[in-house]
Design an enzyme around this catalytic site. Structure first.
Site, short mmCIF file in Angstrom:
data_model
loop_
_atom_site.label_atom_id
_atom_site.label_comp_id
_atom_site.label_asym_id
_atom_site.label_seq_id
_atom_site.Cartn_x
_atom_site.Cartn_y
_atom_site.Cartn_z
N CYS A 151 -31.06 6.65 -11.14
CA CYS A 151 -31.23 5.44 -11.95
C CYS A 151 -30.77 5.65 -13.40
O CYS A 151 -30.27 4.72 -14.03
CB CYS A 151 -32.67 4.95 -11.90
SG CYS A 151 -33.89 6.15 -12.49
N HIS B 116 -38.18 6.60 -14.98
CA HIS B 116 -37.36 5.61 -14.28
C HIS B 116 -36.61 4.83 -15.36
O HIS B 116 -37.15 4.59 -16.44
CB HIS B 116 -38.24 4.68 -13.44
CG HIS B 116 -37.44 3.67 -12.66
ND1 HIS B 116 -36.56 4.05 -11.67
CD2 HIS B 116 -37.38 2.33 -12.74
CE1 HIS B 116 -35.99 2.96 -11.18
NE2 HIS B 116 -36.47 1.89 -11.81
N HIS C 169 -32.19 -2.60 -12.12
CA HIS C 169 -32.37 -1.16 -11.93
C HIS C 169 -32.00 -0.75 -10.52
O HIS C 169 -31.78 -1.58 -9.64
CB HIS C 169 -33.82 -0.76 -12.26
CG HIS C 169 -34.86 -1.36 -11.36
ND1 HIS C 169 -35.86 -0.61 -10.80
CD2 HIS C 169 -35.05 -2.63 -10.93
CE1 HIS C 169 -36.64 -1.40 -10.07
NE2 HIS C 169 -36.17 -2.63 -10.14
#
Length: 162
Positions: free
Chosen positions: A110, A23, A35
């Site tokens: 992401c 991530h 994010h």
């Protein structure tokens, strides 16, 4: 190049190691990151996020997002691309807070989000590496399948006993 145990600076890329994937977030200072969070995600660590079609831009404390997962500064494209000024990266990330955006694991995930903010170019090695691995596995399967077919055609058959 990853930088373990380095105190993040505003505009840095933060890589968080999840089971099965990474991530990514942008560090904006005072312990906070911005994010992309898929809307269909059952939990922050969910691999099921790949099924989501929408995501929201959020600002949260890094330690709350990382939980027990390892995280590090990873400005991996700094040798290839010149990073935008940190103030611009943070300002643009903050302008996007609360925005709902299209999410596609292959082109709008992401990692794409944070690399576009830092470098002005959306990239994801994670996707490229996964596709390359899948293609390699498919290639191995095809080669093995062909070898089996050719082997059965070319090997002499045993004659039945009379």
């Amino acid at each position: 190049m990853s930088e373990r145990n380095v105190e993040p600076k505003p505009g840095d890329l933060i890589e968080i190691s999840r089971p099965g994937y990474k991530h990514w977030a942008i560090y904006v200072g005072a312990g906070y990151v911005i994010h992309l969070v898929p809307k269909a995600q059952a939990g922050i660590n969910s691999i099921m996020s790949v099924l989501s079609k929408k995501a929201v831009v959020k600002k949260e404390l890094l330690w709350e997002i990382a939980q027990s997962d390892a995280c590090q500064v990873n400005n991996k494209y700094d040798q290839k691309y010149k990073p935008l000024p940190a103030s611009r990266i943070v300002r643009e990330a903050e302008l996007l807070l609360g925005t709902e955006v299209s999410y596609r694991v292959v082109c709008c995930n992401c990692e794409h989000f944070v690399t576009r903010l830092r470098y002005g170019i959306a990239q994801s090695d994670q996707v490229r590496e996964t596709v390359a691995s899948a293609m390699a596995l498919i290639g191995v399967g095809v080669v093995l399948g062909l070898a089996m077919v050719l082997g059965s055609l070319l090997l002499p058959r045993k004659h039945e006993e009379k």
